[in-house]
Design a protein around this motif. Structure first.
Motif, mmCIF file in Angstrom:
data_model
loop_
_atom_site.group_PDB
_atom_site.id
_atom_site.type_symbol
_atom_site.label_atom_id
_atom_site.label_comp_id
_atom_site.label_asym_id
_atom_site.label_seq_id
_atom_site.Cartn_x
_atom_site.Cartn_y
_atom_site.Cartn_z
ATOM 1 N N GLN A 132 51.594 -71.924 -14.013
ATOM 2 C CA GLN A 132 50.821 -69.412 -14.421
ATOM 3 C C GLN A 132 52.241 -68.860 -13.469
ATOM 4 O O GLN A 132 52.860 -69.376 -12.922
ATOM 5 C CB GLN A 132 50.381 -69.469 -13.685
ATOM 6 C CG GLN A 132 48.933 -68.325 -13.674
ATOM 7 C CD GLN A 132 48.242 -68.227 -12.572
ATOM 8 O OE1 GLN A 132 47.980 -69.099 -12.035
ATOM 9 N NE2 GLN A 132 47.821 -67.522 -12.774
ATOM 10 N N LEU A 134 53.301 -64.307 -14.093
ATOM 11 C CA LEU A 134 52.819 -63.087 -14.084
ATOM 12 C C LEU A 134 54.321 -62.914 -14.827
ATOM 13 O O LEU A 134 54.820 -62.376 -13.627
ATOM 14 C CB LEU A 134 51.826 -62.620 -12.549
ATOM 15 C CG LEU A 134 51.450 -60.785 -13.610
ATOM 16 C CD1 LEU A 134 50.069 -61.063 -14.811
ATOM 17 C CD2 LEU A 134 50.710 -60.679 -12.310
ATOM 18 N N CYS A 142 52.231 -59.249 -18.823
ATOM 19 C CA CYS A 142 51.694 -60.459 -19.799
ATOM 20 C C CYS A 142 51.711 -61.665 -18.753
ATOM 21 O O CYS A 142 52.693 -61.645 -17.657
ATOM 22 C CB CYS A 142 52.150 -60.825 -20.315
ATOM 23 S SG CYS A 142 51.972 -59.669 -22.195
ATOM 24 N N GLU A 143 50.674 -62.282 -18.930
ATOM 25 C CA GLU A 143 50.205 -63.539 -17.791
ATOM 26 C C GLU A 143 49.637 -64.562 -19.009
ATOM 27 O O GLU A 143 49.093 -65.150 -19.538
ATOM 28 C CB GLU A 143 48.604 -63.458 -16.732
ATOM 29 C CG GLU A 143 48.483 -64.559 -16.394
ATOM 30 C CD GLU A 143 47.264 -64.243 -14.929
ATOM 31 O OE1 GLU A 143 47.128 -65.027 -14.318
ATOM 32 O OE2 GLU A 143 46.796 -63.181 -15.861
ATOM 33 N N SER A 144 50.403 -65.808 -18.280
ATOM 34 C CA SER A 144 50.361 -67.410 -19.121
ATOM 35 C C SER A 144 49.567 -67.976 -18.085
ATOM 36 O O SER A 144 51.103 -68.011 -17.017
ATOM 37 C CB SER A 144 51.536 -67.833 -19.522
ATOM 38 O OG SER A 144 52.145 -66.932 -20.994
ATOM 39 N N ALA A 145 49.445 -69.088 -18.350
ATOM 40 C CA ALA A 145 48.707 -69.966 -18.186
ATOM 41 C C ALA A 145 48.560 -71.860 -18.620
ATOM 42 O O ALA A 145 48.232 -71.228 -19.593
ATOM 43 C CB ALA A 145 47.038 -70.137 -17.442
ATOM 44 N N ARG A 193 47.168 -57.939 -19.600
ATOM 45 C CA ARG A 193 47.364 -57.562 -18.938
ATOM 46 C C ARG A 193 47.174 -56.086 -19.063
ATOM 47 O O ARG A 193 46.250 -54.511 -18.549
ATOM 48 C CB ARG A 193 47.227 -57.751 -16.949
ATOM 49 C CG ARG A 193 46.535 -59.207 -17.269
ATOM 50 C CD ARG A 193 47.022 -58.986 -15.245
ATOM 51 N NE ARG A 193 46.732 -60.183 -14.974
ATOM 52 C CZ ARG A 193 46.698 -60.876 -13.761
ATOM 53 N NH1 ARG A 193 46.908 -59.929 -12.677
ATOM 54 N NH2 ARG A 193 46.021 -61.920 -13.422
ATOM 55 N N SER A 204 57.043 -59.759 -22.805
ATOM 56 C CA SER A 204 56.808 -59.921 -21.488
ATOM 57 C C SER A 204 55.749 -61.408 -21.295
ATOM 58 O O SER A 204 55.862 -62.420 -20.435
ATOM 59 C CB SER A 204 55.436 -58.846 -21.141
ATOM 60 O OG SER A 204 54.905 -59.776 -19.971
ATOM 61 N N SER A 208 56.895 -64.803 -20.301
ATOM 62 C CA SER A 208 55.672 -65.470 -19.456
ATOM 63 C C SER A 208 55.358 -67.403 -19.332
ATOM 64 O O SER A 208 55.067 -67.818 -18.869
ATOM 65 C CB SER A 208 53.924 -64.777 -18.869
ATOM 66 O OG SER A 208 53.226 -64.882 -19.866
#
Length: 234
Positions: A132, A134, A142-145, A193, A204, A208
């Motif tokens: 994960q 951010l 931006c966030e990636s999981a 986000r 981003s 991420s």
């Protein structure tokens, strides 16, 4: 353009792959040559269709060395960010039908890169599996999981305030990630986000994703080479 899928019939003559002993489970036909055992977690994929010709080498244990030229400047910029922040070495030679538009080139690179990743990661023994990240870029966040699960799924919640970044259509950013995720057989959630500048949002998102992928691929010394699943297989 139809995506590769195990439920689909064999590819038509216009979409064929070079012969190889390896057949990717999410491709009608594919070649992915595992390289020397001295180069761990490394793979080479060749993909040839009526629309694109791609030869791609990927090393998951690299230094972010990048050699590519897709003919789409902003896409090159994003692939460079993806490789450098994941720590992968990515060498790509390709020819695409850019006289049509950017769709086939971007999607087919996503497919080929995902196939190389799936081949290179192998049985996933000893990896962290989950990652994960951010990543901020000015006003964008931006966030990636990621779960290297063997179950391909993309959850996408990223929008762009304009249609193009240079010669790259912003709608193709989602298509690239979907093509990669399906061929790599991973689960990925990408969320924006905040952000107003399309360039910042895209960068981003790619960074991420790269950082999350790097974490998920990392070898876990505590696992003693075990497959990180209660099922014993991923």
């Amino acid at each position: 353009m139809a995506r590769s899928d195990s439920r689909m019939p064999a590819a038509a003559p216009a979409r064929t792959f070079e012969a190889s002993a390896y057949r990717h489970p999410f491709s009608a036909a594919a070649s992915a040559e595992t390289l020397s055992p001295a180069s761990p977690r490394r793979a080479k994929v060749s993909r040839r269709t009526g629309e694109t010709e791609i030869t791609l080498t990927l090393s998951l244990d690299g230094t972010g060395d990048v050699r590519l030229g897709t003919g789409i400047g902003f896409f090159d910029h994003m692939l460079d960010a993806l490789a450098r922040h994941s720590g992968f070495d990515l060498h790509l030679d390709m020819r695409g039908d850019l006289n049509v538009d950017d769709h086939h080139t971007i999607e087919d690179i996503g497919i080929a890169l995902g196939e190389a990743f799936c081949q290179a990661i192998g049985d996933k023994r000893g990896i962290e599996r989950f990652g994960q990240a951010l990543v901020p870029l000015d006003e964008a966040l931006c966030e990636s999981a990621i779960d290297i699960s063997g179950r391909p799924f993309l959850a996408w919640d990223v929008t762009f305030p304009r249609e193009y970044l240079g010669a790259m259509s912003t709608e193709m950013i989602e298509e690239f990630f979907r093509a990669f995720v399906m061929s790599a057989r991973i689960t990925a959630h990408l969320t924006c986000r905040s952000g107003r500048n399309a360039h910042h949002i895209a960068e981003s998102a790619f960074k991420s994703f790269a950082r999350a992928l790097r974490m998920a691929c990392r070898r876990d010394p505590a696992s003693a080479g075990r497959i990180p699943s209660t099922k014993g297989v991923l």
